[in-house]
Design a protein around this motif. Structure first.
Motif, PDB file in Angstrom:
ATOM      1  N   GLU A   1       0.827  -1.218   0.000  1.00  0.00           N
ATOM      2  CA  GLU A   1       0.000   0.000   0.000  1.00  0.00           C
ATOM      3  C   GLU A   1       0.857   1.263   0.000  1.00  0.00           C
ATOM      4  OE1 GLU A   1      -2.571  -0.701   3.333  1.00  0.00           O
ATOM      5  OE2 GLU A   1      -4.065  -1.774   2.116  1.00  0.00           O
ATOM      6  N   ARG A   2       2.088   1.124   0.447  1.00  0.00           N
ATOM      7  CA  ARG A   2       2.998   2.278   0.430  1.00  0.00           C
ATOM      8  C   ARG A   2       3.860   2.281  -0.843  1.00  0.00           C
ATOM      9  NH1 ARG A   2       4.374   0.791   5.911  1.00  0.00           N
ATOM     10  NH2 ARG A   2       6.605   0.754   5.434  1.00  0.00           N
ATOM     11  N   GLY A   3       3.531   1.381  -1.759  1.00  0.00           N
ATOM     12  CA  GLY A   3       4.270   1.325  -3.025  1.00  0.00           C
ATOM     13  C   GLY A   3       5.641   0.691  -2.887  1.00  0.00           C
ATOM     14  N   LEU A   4       5.835  -0.112  -1.824  1.00  0.00           N
ATOM     15  CA  LEU A   4       7.136  -0.744  -1.593  1.00  0.00           C
ATOM     16  C   LEU A   4       7.081  -2.227  -1.928  1.00  0.00           C
ATOM     17  CD1 LEU A   4       7.794   0.846   1.923  1.00  0.00           C
ATOM     18  CD2 LEU A   4       8.780   1.588  -0.244  1.00  0.00           C
ATOM     19  N   LEU A   5       8.244  -2.805  -2.213  1.00  0.00           N
ATOM     20  CA  LEU A   5       8.319  -4.252  -2.407  1.00  0.00           C
ATOM     21  C   LEU A   5       8.182  -4.945  -1.059  1.00  0.00           C
ATOM     22  CD1 LEU A   5      11.294  -4.586  -4.911  1.00  0.00           C
ATOM     23  CD2 LEU A   5       8.895  -5.052  -5.383  1.00  0.00           C
ATOM     24  N   VAL A   6       7.563  -6.121  -1.062  1.00  0.00           N
ATOM     25  CA  VAL A   6       7.483  -6.903   0.180  1.00  0.00           C
ATOM     26  C   VAL A   6       8.895  -7.383   0.508  1.00  0.00           C
ATOM     27  CG1 VAL A   6       6.447  -8.901   1.319  1.00  0.00           C
ATOM     28  CG2 VAL A   6       5.139  -7.638  -0.406  1.00  0.00           C
ATOM     29  N   PRO A   7       9.421  -7.057   1.700  1.00  0.00           N
ATOM     30  CA  PRO A   7      10.816  -7.402   1.994  1.00  0.00           C
ATOM     31  C   PRO A   7      11.067  -8.900   2.151  1.00  0.00           C
ATOM     32  CG  PRO A   7       9.794  -6.352   3.892  1.00  0.00           C
ATOM     33  CD  PRO A   7       8.786  -6.309   2.789  1.00  0.00           C
ATOM     34  N   ASP A   8      12.335  -9.228   1.990  1.00  0.00           N
ATOM     35  CA  ASP A   8      12.821 -10.606   2.094  1.00  0.00           C
ATOM     36  C   ASP A   8      12.292 -11.370   3.293  1.00  0.00           C
ATOM     37  OD1 ASP A   8      14.449 -11.044  -0.033  1.00  0.00           O
ATOM     38  OD2 ASP A   8      16.200 -11.521   1.186  1.00  0.00           O
ATOM     39  N   HIS A   9      12.387 -10.742   4.465  1.00  0.00           N
ATOM     40  CA  HIS A   9      12.064 -11.486   5.694  1.00  0.00           C
ATOM     41  C   HIS A   9      10.585 -11.868   5.755  1.00  0.00           C
ATOM     42  CE1 HIS A   9      10.065  -8.238   8.052  1.00  0.00           C
ATOM     43  NE2 HIS A   9      10.836  -7.438   7.332  1.00  0.00           N
ATOM     44  N   VAL A  10       9.712 -11.042   5.131  1.00  0.00           N
ATOM     45  CA  VAL A  10       8.274 -11.357   5.128  1.00  0.00           C
ATOM     46  C   VAL A  10       8.008 -12.535   4.192  1.00  0.00           C
ATOM     47  CG1 VAL A  10       5.950 -10.480   4.634  1.00  0.00           C
ATOM     48  CG2 VAL A  10       7.656  -8.977   5.690  1.00  0.00           C
ATOM     49  N   ILE A  11       8.624 -12.503   2.994  1.00  0.00           N
ATOM     50  CA  ILE A  11       8.474 -13.607   2.031  1.00  0.00           C
ATOM     51  C   ILE A  11       9.038 -14.903   2.633  1.00  0.00           C
ATOM     52  CG2 ILE A  11       9.171 -14.477  -0.241  1.00  0.00           C
ATOM     53  CD1 ILE A  11       7.239 -12.160  -0.525  1.00  0.00           C
ATOM     54  N   THR A  12      10.191 -14.789   3.300  1.00  0.00           N
ATOM     55  CA  THR A  12      10.829 -15.969   3.899  1.00  0.00           C
ATOM     56  C   THR A  12       9.910 -16.583   4.955  1.00  0.00           C
ATOM     57  OG1 THR A  12      13.016 -15.031   3.519  1.00  0.00           O
ATOM     58  CG2 THR A  12      12.874 -16.798   5.147  1.00  0.00           C
ATOM     59  N   ARG A  13       9.344 -15.737   5.793  1.00  0.00           N
ATOM     60  CA  ARG A  13       8.441 -16.223   6.851  1.00  0.00           C
ATOM     61  C   ARG A  13       7.235 -16.940   6.253  1.00  0.00           C
ATOM     62  NH1 ARG A  13       6.686 -11.836  11.131  1.00  0.00           N
ATOM     63  NH2 ARG A  13       5.028 -12.873  12.244  1.00  0.00           N
ATOM     64  N   MET A  14       6.669 -16.341   5.208  1.00  0.00           N
ATOM     65  CA  MET A  14       5.511 -16.940   4.537  1.00  0.00           C
ATOM     66  C   MET A  14       5.871 -18.315   3.965  1.00  0.00           C
ATOM     67  SD  MET A  14       3.655 -15.441   1.119  1.00  0.00           S
ATOM     68  CE  MET A  14       5.065 -15.817   0.058  1.00  0.00           C
TER      69      MET A  14
END
Length: 223
Positions: free
Chosen positions: A59-72
């Motif tokens: 929503e802030r126009g940012l890429l989802v960071p590594d640590h969030v993708i890794t956790r998922m």
């Protein structure tokens, strides 16, 4: 089914045909095709902790960071301890590869090497259906009706990332992040690289490699 569970990864830059190769492997060998992009879309719609986190960045126009993708991805893999699987879109960075290492041992990594010009042309012709992630290519996989998704009739969009001016930077970024991941798997002797400009010409070699690891459920001709 083989007694040992097969753990495999397909690496490749945007536009390399990675999704198509993964779908064919999954169908031919009875592996679960685990796409990080698909899981992210599902988590955004599901309202879980990871989805809420990811949404805040998007929503802030940012890429989802590594640590969030890794956790998922760790959560998804935890649910699939008893299945053969194939990862698509993960790991993309050394940090993600190290996290994956902590929970399992990979059997093989397929790396797709496609010339830069081919990738540039493919990405510039790529349109997507945002809700499902379905990808169309106006040159060799166009929708039945121009600009419209085949299944829902909803409009297709071209990602900012796929516009010609953004493609070169995107591919450079991928290459920089993937290089240490590729080197790590190469040093372990589990990396298998395939080069070419057409998925259909690369596929028989990928099929032969997988057949040496796990019995196919479909013959090469059935794809």
């Amino acid at each position: 089914m083989a007694s040992k569970l097969l753990r495999a990864v397909v690496l490749g830059p945007p536009g390399s045909g990675k999704g198509t190769v993964c779908e064919r492997i999954a169908r031919s060998f009875g592996l679960q095709h685990l796409s990080s992009g698909q899981f992210l879309r599902e988590s955004l719609g599901g309202g879980g902790e990871v989805g809420v986190l990811a949404k805040q960045y998007l929503e802030r126009g940012l890429l989802v960071p590594d640590h969030v993708i890794t956790r998922m991805m760790m959560m998804e893999l935890e649910k699939r301890r008893e299945q053969h699987w194939l990862l698509d879109g993960f790991p993309r960075t050394l940090g993600q590869a190290e996290a994956l290492d902590r929970i399992c041992e990979l059997d093989l990594v397929v790396s797709l090497n496609i010339p830069f010009e081919t990738l540039k042309d493919r990405l510039s012709a790529r349109w997507v259906h945002p809700a499902s992630g379905r990808v169309y290519n106006m040159d060799f996989n166009p929708p039945h009706v121009r600009g419209v998704d085949d299944l829902t009739g909803e409009p297709l969009v071209q990602s900012e990332d796929d516009r010609p001016e953004a493609v070169a930077a995107r591919l450079r970024k991928y290459k920089d992040a993937a290089k240490p991941v590729i080197e790590m798997y190469k040093s372990r002797g589990i990396l298998h690289s395939f080069s070419g400009t057409e998925t259909n010409k690369i596929w028989p070699y990928v099929y032969a490699l997988l057949s040496s690891k796990i019995p196919p459920v479909l013959s090469d001709e059935e794809n």
